[in-house]
Design an enzyme around this catalytic site. Sequence first.
Site, short mmCIF file in Angstrom:
data_model
loop_
_atom_site.label_atom_id
_atom_site.label_comp_id
_atom_site.label_asym_id
_atom_site.label_seq_id
_atom_site.Cartn_x
_atom_site.Cartn_y
_atom_site.Cartn_z
N TYR A 7 -11.77 11.53 29.21
CA TYR A 7 -12.35 12.03 27.96
C TYR A 7 -13.77 11.50 27.75
O TYR A 7 -14.58 12.13 27.07
CB TYR A 7 -11.49 11.63 26.76
CG TYR A 7 -10.44 12.66 26.40
CD1 TYR A 7 -9.46 13.01 27.31
CD2 TYR A 7 -10.42 13.24 25.14
CE1 TYR A 7 -8.48 13.94 26.98
CE2 TYR A 7 -9.45 14.17 24.80
CZ TYR A 7 -8.48 14.53 25.72
OH TYR A 7 -7.54 15.44 25.39
N LYS A 45 -0.79 8.62 37.83
CA LYS A 45 -0.64 9.29 39.13
C LYS A 45 -1.14 8.33 40.20
O LYS A 45 -2.15 8.59 40.87
CB LYS A 45 -1.44 10.61 39.14
CG LYS A 45 -0.81 11.75 38.37
CD LYS A 45 0.30 12.47 39.13
CE LYS A 45 -0.27 13.32 40.25
NZ LYS A 45 0.83 13.97 41.01
N ASP A 60 3.44 13.96 36.51
CA ASP A 60 4.08 15.27 36.69
C ASP A 60 5.59 15.14 36.56
O ASP A 60 6.25 15.95 35.90
CB ASP A 60 3.67 15.91 38.04
CG ASP A 60 3.88 14.98 39.24
OD1 ASP A 60 4.08 13.75 39.04
OD2 ASP A 60 3.85 15.48 40.38
N ASP A 79 -2.37 13.24 26.10
CA ASP A 79 -2.64 14.48 25.36
C ASP A 79 -1.62 15.54 25.74
O ASP A 79 -1.00 16.17 24.88
CB ASP A 79 -4.07 14.96 25.69
CG ASP A 79 -4.42 16.24 24.98
OD1 ASP A 79 -4.16 16.33 23.76
OD2 ASP A 79 -4.95 17.16 25.63
N ASP A 89 2.05 16.87 23.53
CA ASP A 89 2.32 18.25 23.10
C ASP A 89 3.70 18.68 23.58
O ASP A 89 4.45 19.35 22.86
CB ASP A 89 1.27 19.22 23.66
CG ASP A 89 0.15 19.52 22.68
OD1 ASP A 89 -0.15 18.65 21.85
OD2 ASP A 89 -0.42 20.63 22.73
C1 IPM Z 1 -5.19 15.88 20.26
C2 IPM Z 1 -6.11 17.06 20.39
C3 IPM Z 1 -7.52 16.57 20.68
C4 IPM Z 1 -7.50 15.88 22.03
C5 IPM Z 1 -8.61 17.65 20.62
C6 IPM Z 1 -8.62 18.36 19.29
C7 IPM Z 1 -9.97 17.08 20.92
O1 IPM Z 1 -5.64 17.94 21.34
O2 IPM Z 1 -5.46 15.00 19.43
O3 IPM Z 1 -4.19 15.83 20.98
O4 IPM Z 1 -7.62 16.53 23.08
O5 IPM Z 1 -7.38 14.66 22.04
MG MG Z 2 -3.73 17.43 22.13
#
Ligand code: IPM
Ligand code: MG
Length: 371
Positions: free
Chosen positions: A143, A194, A227, A251, A255
Amino acid sequence: MPANKKVFVLPGDGIGPEVVGEVRRIIDWMDKRRHVSFDLSEGLVGGSAIDAHGTPLKDETLADAMAADAVLFGSVGGPKWEKIPFEIQPERGLLRLRKEMDLFANLRPAMVFDALADASSLKKELVAGLNIMILRELTGGVYFGEPRGIETLPDGRRRGINTQVYTTDEVQRVARVGFELAQKRDNRLMSVEKANVMESGLMWREEVTKIGAEEYPDVALNHMYADNCAMQLVRAPKQFDVIVTDNLFGDILSDCAAMLTGSLGMLPSASLGAEDPTTGTRKALYEPVHGSAPDIAGQGKANPLAQILSFAMLLRYSFDMGEDADMVEKAVDNVLNAGFRTGDIMTPGGKLVSTEQMGSALLAEMDKLAA
Ligand code: IPM
Ligand code: MG
């Protein structure tokens, strides 16, 4: 009571202001019912800041965030700002906050509320009772790594570059947070990278192993490739207790974990800095894992619960108000058990409500719990 709890509110874009609005109602409630007052101020971030000032995060706003005891953040971004230069896109505001406040430890708990076990995309028995903590490193890795950018080669081809880079101290400090979280839970830590492909992953594994052996021999430490971890999260998610991983894998995996709980609309997060040795406090920012959901913004459809649960984390981690945090979380459990549902968590027989109605139902539960 003196208002000494400084909370800086950054609602942001899309559904951010709507869901943050429901937290404001809880704050008012706490003021009246529990005599806990917060010193609230508000600023602009993301697209709304671009519209007003041409930048997603003004220096003054950053300074306000730094000076606060805690930042409550909504969400940023949307199609309106997709065409503007990359360097000033809404997301840069959030990333700059994370980096400049040095919020390296991002706690993303994924919990399945009983009433929502049916809303998960997985079979109920796989997710019922799930309670895992993803700890994402938030200020390093690909990042922020240099070099980065898009360059044009002499032959006219373009090359996009990002760098995955970690130093030992960055790995060690987030690993320690991971071990300490595990000690307060089921005492199990899974470190994810990884190491089979990336040197940065190999170094990560070696450092985490060393910290574990030297400082936390009581915690059961294991390692997994990212993975495989994605696969295991959908195969048998309950095998995990705490997962510690880098910025990008965190990240993605968070999700994935969010969906296990029924909806992205349910997942809170806390981003913490290092403890100040003199005051014992940490810089902190609390935000839902979900984004700004521009498709449903302004329609009263958004689920405010991830934002509300982020506020509960704020109470717990920034103000040591565990009892109040428990109460907010219990109220969320109760409204779900009572059948209240926003669209994203709708289950058969559920009662479809708006953002504001969900907030009202929650306050009614808080009233009962405080009675
Ligand atoms: C998160 C989001 C952010 C990230 C974006 C909005 C920059 O997806 O906080 O998970 O990638 O960190
Ligand atoms: Mg995210």
